[in-house]
Enzyme design. Structure first.
Site, mmCIF file in Angstrom:
data_model
loop_
_atom_site.group_PDB
_atom_site.id
_atom_site.type_symbol
_atom_site.label_atom_id
_atom_site.label_comp_id
_atom_site.label_asym_id
_atom_site.label_seq_id
_atom_site.Cartn_x
_atom_site.Cartn_y
_atom_site.Cartn_z
ATOM 1 N N GLU A 138 -2.739 3.682 -9.022
ATOM 2 C CA GLU A 138 -1.340 3.443 -8.520
ATOM 3 C C GLU A 138 -1.234 3.665 -6.876
ATOM 4 O OE1 GLU A 138 1.213 5.891 -10.650
ATOM 5 O OE2 GLU A 138 0.933 4.855 -12.413
ATOM 6 N N GLN A 174 -1.850 -1.778 23.545
ATOM 7 C CA GLN A 174 -2.265 -0.186 23.111
ATOM 8 C C GLN A 174 -2.243 0.049 21.667
ATOM 9 O OE1 GLN A 174 -1.766 2.896 26.063
ATOM 10 N NE2 GLN A 174 -0.390 3.919 24.395
ATOM 11 N N LYS A 188 -4.778 -0.102 18.366
ATOM 12 C CA LYS A 188 -5.723 0.895 17.685
ATOM 13 C C LYS A 188 -5.163 1.449 16.451
ATOM 14 C CE LYS A 188 -6.340 1.912 21.797
ATOM 15 N NZ LYS A 188 -6.402 0.521 22.554
ATOM 16 N N TYR A 231 -3.603 -8.882 29.876
ATOM 17 C CA TYR A 231 -3.595 -7.682 29.039
ATOM 18 C C TYR A 231 -1.876 -7.024 29.462
ATOM 19 C CZ TYR A 231 -3.667 -2.718 27.698
ATOM 20 O OH TYR A 231 -3.548 -1.532 27.048
ATOM 21 N N ASN A 246 -1.790 10.164 -16.358
ATOM 22 C CA ASN A 246 -1.740 9.130 -15.428
ATOM 23 C C ASN A 246 -2.639 8.685 -14.728
ATOM 24 O OD1 ASN A 246 1.189 9.461 -16.361
ATOM 25 N ND2 ASN A 246 1.655 11.136 -14.793
ATOM 26 N N SER A 306 1.494 15.145 -15.712
ATOM 27 C CA SER A 306 2.833 15.249 -15.588
ATOM 28 C C SER A 306 3.413 16.648 -15.189
ATOM 29 C CB SER A 306 3.831 14.539 -16.791
ATOM 30 O OG SER A 306 5.076 14.957 -16.526
ATOM 31 N N SER A 330 -2.518 7.504 24.905
ATOM 32 C CA SER A 330 -3.033 6.916 23.581
ATOM 33 C C SER A 330 -4.025 7.745 23.147
ATOM 34 C CB SER A 330 -3.472 5.599 23.680
ATOM 35 O OG SER A 330 -4.389 5.416 24.804
ATOM 36 N N ASN A 351 -9.126 -2.870 31.322
ATOM 37 C CA ASN A 351 -8.537 -4.094 30.278
ATOM 38 C C ASN A 351 -9.934 -4.696 29.692
ATOM 39 O OD1 ASN A 351 -6.290 -3.400 31.633
ATOM 40 N ND2 ASN A 351 -6.125 -5.392 32.465
ATOM 41 N N HIS A 382 -0.384 -15.310 -17.631
ATOM 42 C CA HIS A 382 1.126 -14.853 -17.541
ATOM 43 C C HIS A 382 1.244 -13.570 -18.268
ATOM 44 C CE1 HIS A 382 2.023 -18.972 -15.992
ATOM 45 N NE2 HIS A 382 1.202 -19.407 -16.939
#
Length: 476
Positions: free
Chosen positions: A304, A336, A339, A331, A299, A291, A37, A124, A170
């Protein structure tokens, strides 16, 4: 807060493991690769060192180290910190995680003394302590970025106080509101995010260290002293719960998810309002893109991406919840993955907040276009209130104004162009003073209840947010 995943793993002359005495064979290569890890938890190196220093002092207080031994461990842990900061660490193939690296380096520096540091401690309770230490910093930095965004919103709202725009429900024109009122609505959502993070910071600030693998610590470790030493408000009350607890990780990712959803809604509004069809705001070139085919395009990619990141962060919340759902008590190695979920949520939210601050700070507000979008049909609610003030029950007033709107639509005119005589045929309470209810600015100022869109109400909203900003700045 961040540490790049190690990319320079080397095979050392002797593999250092924190376990293995009862095994006759080394783990399969596939398991070793899956088990490691370090690319994710390397960023916990400072927290791991802080916890280890405090634990060395606790061992000394309990009589398991003398003062000279404790001093030597603490000083060498600081030397290891320096190597992390300066990127001098050489990783070995046997390094499973950040705990293995730090202990291996400590043993290289101090010999057998370094192997005594883990007395009574398990990975642990060590890793959950590291995560809580990291979480405090993550919350503090996230609150700082939220403060910056709220500040940017407040500055824009103050600078453009008095500008009117259509308010929407709406996505249909509803009632006139002030631009500042709309913008501050997003700040108040972020204010609730700050409250959630603050509550989580206080609620999760209990120390798990001293819980051992699951049964506790039998060596006289003073957990209350350890908690004070590491800045925790108290200690966990059950060792089995402590080592398997990742609720605080779920809560943090949930908080990140909520912030990301609020940023996504802000982004959606800004995207819509920046279209040619609305043209209420202009996004700065520095937060726009073009574009590859259409030369005229401008854009709002920054917004976005914020909108898209919210889905990624929320997927981390689903992931950690499903991971915990399937684990028995105490544990399990499944944990693991906490994270990966947690760090990605934090990192992506950091990117989104940084972009959001820049967009809001640099956007241009188009007053003429906003106020030109106001239309007389948006006066309908105020006309209903006009009749209410004349003594007409609201439900009847609502019906009468609906009839006025229908008549105006049939004739293709504004409701303000319906002759008074015809209005009085619909409801005798109409008088010549209905003409005074055609002023958008005047109508907006009537909404002066707490939280409304009048200037007085908006000024109060600004005051509340400025107080929050001050509090957050003091805590940073």
């Amino acid at each position: 807060m961040t540490q790049k995943p190690p990319a320079n793993q080397e095979s050392g002359s002797s593999a250092y493991q924190l376990w293995g005495g009862r095994f006759s064979e080394q783990p399969h290569e596939a398991l070793q690769e899956l088990n490691i890890s370090l690319p994710y938890d390397a960023r916990l190196y400072a927290d791991d060192l802080d916890g280890s220093k405090a634990y060395a002092e606790a061992l000394m207080r309990a009589g398991h180290l003398n003062a000279a031994e404790c001093d030597k461990l603490v000083k060498n842990l600081e030397l290891i910190r320096y190597d992390w900061v300066e990127h001098l660490i050489k990783f070995e193939a046997s390094d499973e995680d950040v705990h293995t690296v730090n202990e291996r380096l400590l043993v290289e520096l101090t010999g057998d003394l370094g192997q005594r540091l883990h007395t009574g401690r398990s990975r642990n309770d060590q890793v959950v302590t590291d995560m809580k230490l990291w979480l405090r910093k993550a919350i503090r930095e996230t609150l700082g970025r939220l403060r910056q965004l709220i500040e940017a919103i407040v500055r824009q709202a103050e600078a453009h106080l008095g500008i009117l725009m259509p308010g929407y429900t709406h996505l249909q024109r509803a009632q006139p509101v002030q631009f500042s009122h709309w913008l501050l609505s997003h700040a108040f959502a972020l204010r609730e995010d700050c409250q959630r993070l603050t509550e989580l910071r206080d609620r999760s600030n209990v120390l798990p260290l001293g819980s051992g693998a699951l049964a506790g610590n039998p060596l006289g470790i003073d957990r209350a002293w350890l908690a004070e030493r590491l800045g925790f408000a108290g200690v966990t009350g059950n060792s089995m719960h402590a080592v398997g607890d990742r609720d605080f990780v779920v809560d943090f990712i949930y908080c990140c998810s909520m912030v990301s959803l609020h940023l996504s809604r802000l982004a959606e509004d800004l995207i819509i309002y920046s279209t040619k069809e609305f043209d209420f705001i202009k996004i700065a070139d520095t937060f726009s893109s073009g574009s590859s085919l259409m030369p005229q395009k401008r854009n709002p990619d920054s917004l976005e991406l914020i909108r898209g990141i919210s889905g990624l962060i929320t997927s981390n919340l689903t992931g950690i919840m499903m991971t915990i759902k399937g684990t028995p008590s105490t544990y399990n190695k499944d944990l693991q993955f906490d994270k990966q979920y947690c760090f990605q949520a934090y990192d992506k939210l950091t990117q989104s907040l940084n972009i959001a601050v820049g967009v809001v700070e640099t956007m241009k507000v188009q007053r003429h276009q906003m106020e030109s979008a106001l239309s007389s049909d948006m006066l309908a609610t105020d006309w209903a209130y006009y009749l209410v003030r004349k003594g007409v029950p609201f439900r009847q007033a609502h019906h009468h104004i609906g009839c006025v709107v229908a008549l105006a639509e049939q004739r293709g005119v504004d409701i303000t162009e319906v002759p008074l005589g015809e209005l009085q045929q619909i409801c005798s309470a109409f008088g010549a003073d209905i003409a005074s209810v055609a002023d958008y600015g005047h109508n907006v100022q009537q909404y002066d209840a707490i939280g409304g869109t009048s200037t007085a109400s908006i000024v109060e909203q600004l005051r509340l947010l400025k107080n929050l900003i001050k509090e957050l700045r003091q805590e940073s």
